[in-house]
Design a protein around this motif. Structure first.
Motif, PDB file in Angstrom:
ATOM      1  N   LEU A  38      17.469  40.588 -33.819  1.00  0.00           N
ATOM      2  CA  LEU A  38      18.007  41.768 -34.500  1.00  0.00           C
ATOM      3  C   LEU A  38      17.623  41.808 -35.973  1.00  0.00           C
ATOM      4  N   ASP A  39      17.318  43.019 -36.454  1.00  0.00           N
ATOM      5  CA  ASP A  39      17.187  43.261 -37.889  1.00  0.00           C
ATOM      6  C   ASP A  39      18.564  43.686 -38.366  1.00  0.00           C
ATOM      7  N   THR A  40      19.308  42.744 -38.943  1.00  0.00           N
ATOM      8  CA  THR A  40      20.713  43.023 -39.262  1.00  0.00           C
ATOM      9  C   THR A  40      20.867  43.948 -40.474  1.00  0.00           C
ATOM     10  N   THR A  41      19.752  44.284 -41.166  1.00  0.00           N
ATOM     11  CA  THR A  41      19.887  45.306 -42.209  1.00  0.00           C
ATOM     12  C   THR A  41      19.977  46.695 -41.556  1.00  0.00           C
ATOM     13  N   GLU A  42      19.492  46.821 -40.318  1.00  0.00           N
ATOM     14  CA  GLU A  42      19.513  48.110 -39.613  1.00  0.00           C
ATOM     15  C   GLU A  42      20.689  48.196 -38.646  1.00  0.00           C
ATOM     16  N   ILE A  43      20.850  47.153 -37.833  1.00  0.00           N
ATOM     17  CA  ILE A  43      21.939  47.175 -36.856  1.00  0.00           C
ATOM     18  C   ILE A  43      22.733  45.875 -36.923  1.00  0.00           C
ATOM     19  N   GLU A  44      24.029  46.015 -36.653  1.00  0.00           N
ATOM     20  CA  GLU A  44      24.931  44.872 -36.736  1.00  0.00           C
ATOM     21  C   GLU A  44      24.898  44.071 -35.433  1.00  0.00           C
ATOM     22  N   ASP A  45      24.706  44.794 -34.322  1.00  0.00           N
ATOM     23  CA  ASP A  45      24.700  44.120 -33.025  1.00  0.00           C
ATOM     24  C   ASP A  45      23.924  44.978 -32.030  1.00  0.00           C
ATOM     25  N   ALA A  46      23.414  44.339 -30.999  1.00  0.00           N
ATOM     26  CA  ALA A  46      22.780  45.056 -29.888  1.00  0.00           C
ATOM     27  C   ALA A  46      23.029  44.248 -28.633  1.00  0.00           C
ATOM     28  N   MET A  47      23.073  44.924 -27.491  1.00  0.00           N
ATOM     29  CA  MET A  47      23.299  44.187 -26.231  1.00  0.00           C
ATOM     30  C   MET A  47      22.747  45.002 -25.065  1.00  0.00           C
ATOM     31  N   TRP A  48      22.444  44.280 -23.967  1.00  0.00           N
ATOM     32  CA  TRP A  48      21.995  44.920 -22.739  1.00  0.00           C
ATOM     33  C   TRP A  48      23.225  45.234 -21.899  1.00  0.00           C
ATOM     34  N   VAL A  49      23.326  46.464 -21.413  1.00  0.00           N
ATOM     35  CA  VAL A  49      24.492  46.850 -20.602  1.00  0.00           C
ATOM     36  C   VAL A  49      24.024  47.307 -19.216  1.00  0.00           C
ATOM     37  N   THR A  50      24.882  47.083 -18.233  1.00  0.00           N
ATOM     38  CA  THR A  50      24.587  47.524 -16.866  1.00  0.00           C
ATOM     39  C   THR A  50      25.002  48.982 -16.706  1.00  0.00           C
ATOM     40  N   LYS A  51      24.569  49.589 -15.590  1.00  0.00           N
ATOM     41  CA  LYS A  51      24.980  50.974 -15.338  1.00  0.00           C
ATOM     42  C   LYS A  51      26.492  51.064 -15.154  1.00  0.00           C
ATOM     43  N   ASP A  52      27.097  50.076 -14.485  1.00  0.00           N
ATOM     44  CA  ASP A  52      28.546  50.100 -14.304  1.00  0.00           C
ATOM     45  C   ASP A  52      29.263  50.050 -15.658  1.00  0.00           C
ATOM     46  N   GLU A  53      28.728  49.244 -16.567  1.00  0.00           N
ATOM     47  CA  GLU A  53      29.348  49.156 -17.903  1.00  0.00           C
ATOM     48  C   GLU A  53      29.185  50.475 -18.663  1.00  0.00           C
ATOM     49  N   ALA A  54      28.021  51.108 -18.501  1.00  0.00           N
ATOM     50  CA  ALA A  54      27.793  52.397 -19.167  1.00  0.00           C
ATOM     51  C   ALA A  54      28.695  53.485 -18.573  1.00  0.00           C
ATOM     52  N   ILE A  55      28.871  53.452 -17.258  1.00  0.00           N
ATOM     53  CA  ILE A  55      29.750  54.442 -16.604  1.00  0.00           C
ATOM     54  C   ILE A  55      31.185  54.272 -17.104  1.00  0.00           C
ATOM     55  N   ALA A  57      32.133  53.084 -19.922  1.00  0.00           N
ATOM     56  CA  ALA A  57      32.190  53.557 -21.312  1.00  0.00           C
ATOM     57  C   ALA A  57      32.242  55.084 -21.356  1.00  0.00           C
ATOM     58  N   LEU A  58      31.391  55.748 -20.550  1.00  0.00           N
ATOM     59  CA  LEU A  58      31.353  57.216 -20.550  1.00  0.00           C
ATOM     60  C   LEU A  58      32.667  57.799 -20.037  1.00  0.00           C
ATOM     61  N   LYS A  59      33.307  57.092 -19.096  1.00  0.00           N
ATOM     62  CA  LYS A  59      34.595  57.570 -18.559  1.00  0.00           C
ATOM     63  C   LYS A  59      35.759  57.179 -19.460  1.00  0.00           C
ATOM     64  N   GLY A  60      35.512  56.310 -20.434  1.00  0.00           N
ATOM     65  CA  GLY A  60      36.588  55.857 -21.321  1.00  0.00           C
ATOM     66  C   GLY A  60      37.597  54.972 -20.613  1.00  0.00           C
ATOM     67  N   GLU A  61      37.131  54.203 -19.620  1.00  0.00           N
ATOM     68  CA  GLU A  61      38.056  53.316 -18.888  1.00  0.00           C
ATOM     69  C   GLU A  61      38.623  52.253 -19.828  1.00  0.00           C
ATOM     70  N   THR A  62      39.844  51.805 -19.541  1.00  0.00           N
ATOM     71  CA  THR A  62      40.545  50.924 -20.479  1.00  0.00           C
ATOM     72  C   THR A  62      39.875  49.553 -20.611  1.00  0.00           C
ATOM     73  N   ASP A  63      39.228  49.077 -19.543  1.00  0.00           N
ATOM     74  CA  ASP A  63      38.609  47.744 -19.630  1.00  0.00           C
ATOM     75  C   ASP A  63      37.111  47.827 -19.943  1.00  0.00           C
ATOM     76  N   ARG A  64      36.672  48.925 -20.590  1.00  0.00           N
ATOM     77  CA  ARG A  64      35.253  49.125 -20.898  1.00  0.00           C
ATOM     78  C   ARG A  64      34.763  48.079 -21.898  1.00  0.00           C
ATOM     79  N   ARG A  65      33.461  47.780 -21.798  1.00  0.00           N
ATOM     80  CA  ARG A  65      32.870  46.785 -22.702  1.00  0.00           C
ATOM     81  C   ARG A  65      32.580  47.381 -24.076  1.00  0.00           C
ATOM     82  N   PHE A  66      32.348  48.704 -24.126  1.00  0.00           N
ATOM     83  CA  PHE A  66      32.055  49.348 -25.416  1.00  0.00           C
ATOM     84  C   PHE A  66      32.474  50.827 -25.346  1.00  0.00           C
ATOM     85  N   ASN A  67      32.544  51.451 -26.516  1.00  0.00           N
ATOM     86  CA  ASN A  67      32.848  52.883 -26.585  1.00  0.00           C
ATOM     87  C   ASN A  67      31.546  53.668 -26.636  1.00  0.00           C
TER      88      ASN A  67
END
Ligand SMILES: [Zn+2]
Length: 289
Positions: free
Chosen positions: A242-259, A261-271
């Protein structure tokens, strides 16, 4: 695919009228004309969260107007207010965007981009002379050297790198806690879209990509007038530097994790990004593939 935010304006832009001074004057004198209600660069909203339009009689004669276009034969104008532009976004803007119907957000976005451009181009970049509005607000002409200046749009690439069923998302330190989005960056002179996508992913996350696919685009009226060009890219590996001057964090997410997040489920990995942001449309497109 869901239409990206800030698209779908119902206004006819009537480009052919802009340089016809008599036709523009007739529209300015049309009693059915409507002028967008603004506080600086922020939209005035009705109790229902809709744009507010004023009659021509309610607007001072000294206010310069941009002809946004016609809708149901009525001319629609935006006042050139002296609001604070740049990347400034007030908390009121985010509340407004949550309530504005898509076609009204598109009208507002067009007005905001143009007003911001006028405020940054009061003087000629060629001779320093004062410029004046012309073409019904779709340009400025220099009183000194006569050079004509036109509103510009800056292209930005925004993209998801993909690797073995996962997508790369990142966050900047200014994001609210837990929020992740697609990586993004301005195109540089001399670059095509594919090159900019590969360069930005490599600069920010250290990931090398092969094929790049265009998905969709969106005008973005903050920080001037930007065109967000959404793409996906095939990553050749998943190791992150990571270039931490540009981004603080990055990660690989699965489709289930993205779904989740998009649904706003309470146990989501990210917003997920808000629906009016193209990163939301891009993430939604990716999970539906
Ligand atoms: Zn000039």
């Amino acid at each position: 695919m869901m239409a990206p935010g800030f698209t779908g304006s119902p206004l006819d832009r009537v480009d052919h009228i802009r340089s016809d001074a008599d036709a523009v004057t007739a529209l300015l004198n049309d009693w059915r004309g409507r002028v967008l209600g603004l506080d600086g660069l922020d939209p005035r909203l009705s109790a229902e969260g809709r744009l507010v339009w004023q009659s021509m009689a309610e607007v001072s004669l000294e206010v310069e107007l941009i002809l946004l276009g016609l809708h149901e034969d009525k001319p629609h104008f935006a006042p050139i207010t002296s609001g604070q532009g740049g990347a400034h976004r007030s908390p009121a803007i985010w509340r407004a965007l949550a309530s504005l119907p898509a076609e009204e957000a598109a009208i507002y976005g067009t007005a905001r981009s143009l007003i911001d451009w006028h405020n940054g181009h009061r003087f000629c970049g060629q001779c320093g002379g004062e410029t004046k509005v012309f073409r019904a607000g779709w340009g400025r002409v220099c009183g000194g050297c006569g050079k004509e200046h036109f509103p510009r749009t800056d292209p930005v690439v925004i993209m998801l790198a993909e690797f073995e069923g996962k997508a790369l998302v990142g966050r900047q330190s200014r994001f609210p806690p837990g929020n992740y989005s697609a990586l993004a960056g301005f195109l540089e002179p001399g670059e095509c879209i594919e090159e900019a996508v590969r360069r930005e992913i490599h600069e920010e996350a250290g990931v090398t990509c092969g094929a790049v696919r265009y998905i969709t685009s969106q005008p973005w009226p903050f920080g001037g007038s930007q065109l967000m060009i959404a793409c996906t890219a095939d990553a050749l590996g998943d190791e992150l530097t990571l270039d931490t001057t540009e981004i603080e964090d990055a990660m690989w997410v699965t489709k289930d994790e993205a779904i989740a997040a998009l649904k706003g489920e309470t146990d989501r990995r990210f917003n997920a990004p808000p629906p009016f942001a193209i990163a939301h449309s891009l993430l939604r497109h990716w999970v539906n593939q």
